[in-house]
Write an enzyme that holds these catalytic residues in place. Structure first.
Site, PDB file in Angstrom:
ATOM      1  N   SER A 125       6.868   6.906  -2.468  1.00 31.73           N
ATOM      2  CA  SER A 125       7.682   5.708  -2.642  1.00 31.73           C
ATOM      3  C   SER A 125       6.767   4.532  -2.932  1.00 31.73           C
ATOM      4  O   SER A 125       5.575   4.556  -2.603  1.00 31.73           O
ATOM      5  CB  SER A 125       8.492   5.440  -1.363  1.00 31.73           C
ATOM      6  N   TYR A 138       9.673   4.525   7.678  1.00 30.86           N
ATOM      7  CA  TYR A 138       9.797   5.120   6.340  1.00 30.86           C
ATOM      8  C   TYR A 138       8.543   4.840   5.515  1.00 30.86           C
ATOM      9  O   TYR A 138       7.971   5.748   4.902  1.00 30.86           O
ATOM     10  CB  TYR A 138      11.030   4.553   5.648  1.00 30.86           C
ATOM     11  N   LYS A 142       5.675   7.486   3.884  1.00 31.48           N
ATOM     12  CA  LYS A 142       5.387   7.569   2.452  1.00 31.48           C
ATOM     13  C   LYS A 142       3.921   7.246   2.158  1.00 31.48           C
ATOM     14  O   LYS A 142       3.318   7.823   1.241  1.00 31.48           O
ATOM     15  CB  LYS A 142       6.322   6.642   1.676  1.00 31.48           C
TER      16      LYS A 142
END
Length: 252
Positions: A125, A138, A142
């Site tokens: 990401s 998150y 990533k």
């Protein structure tokens, strides 16, 4: 082999690989994967990327159709909000799906392809490049996926194993995963760019990586430079991100 293929990037990548003539085995925890990928001739399998044994079972299934040449670790989940307010299970699931799912998948991919060569494609990401308040767990997973992929490539090179590891870092896209958090206050940063990326654009970029030797690609590239500012100069970057969040709130 493509994980997280019931919808979004995974579905688009699986379709494009099938169109290229690959026999595609596509997995997801959602049983709908079996039906949606059958529409373009792929083979759907219900599997949980958190389970190393599930990866090995899928690898065995894939070998029935020939040599495994491409392994795509795409499955991911997203939750927003301050980490101290997130449930234990939510935090654990993000780490296990987003990071351990990639690690386990890559290990099995190497086990499967090391004798004949192949390519591993990991979907990270834009948040891998720097801090993202509101998406701390998150973003951490990533960032780990990006570092893991390049580190794994180094290990493969040192061992003389003919496998290339690619990592794609897309910005926020118009997927069901983003739509589910659209009304969350802390999702505003996702809407701070020029607009959500079309999933097909990300799938095209992902498959294009398999055609060359480039290890990492950000989509769009200019956003990666902005994201890196937060890592190089965190104090400045966090102030910029606060402004971007306000802009994202208006767009959201």
């Amino acid at each position: 082999m493509v994980t997280g293929a019931a919808r979004g990037f995974g579905l688009g990548i699986a379709r494009r690989l099938a169109e290229r003539g690959y026999a595609v085995v596509a997995t997801d925890v959602d049983p709908v994967v079996e039906e949606v990928v059958s529409r373009f001739g792929a083979h759907g399998v219900v599997a949980d990327v958190r389970d190393p044994a599930a990866h090995r079972a899928v690898a065995d299934a894939a070998r029935r159709y020939g040599r495994v040449a491409v392994w795509v670790n795409n499955a991911g989940v997203l939750a927003t909000g301050p980490v101290w307010e997130q449930d234990d299970d939510v935090v654990r699931r993000m780490v296990e799906v987003n990071l351990l799912g990639v690690v386990h998948g890559s290990r099995v991919a190497v086990e499967t392809m090391r004798g004949s060569g192949g390519r591993i494609l990991n979907i990270a990401s834009m948040s891998a490049y720097g801090p993202v308040p509101g998406l701390a767990v998150y973003a951490a997973t990533k960032a780990a996926v990006l570092n893991f992929g390049t580190s794994l490539q180094g290990d493969l090179d040192l061992a003389g194993v003919p496998i290339r590891v690619h990592t794609l870092c897309p910005d926020a896209a118009d997927t069901a995963m983003v739509d589910r958090v659209r009304d969350d206050e802390d999702s505003a940063i996702l809407f701070s760019g020029g607009g959500l990326l079309p999933p097909d654009e990300v799938a095209d970029a992902a498959v294009a990586l398999l055609d060359g030797r480039r290890l990492v690609r950000a989509v769009p590239a200019h956003r990666a430079g902005m994201a890196r500012l937060g890592a190089v100069a965190p104090s400045v970057g966090l102030r910029v991100l606060a402004l971007m969040r306000k802009w994202g709130e208006k767009r959201r």
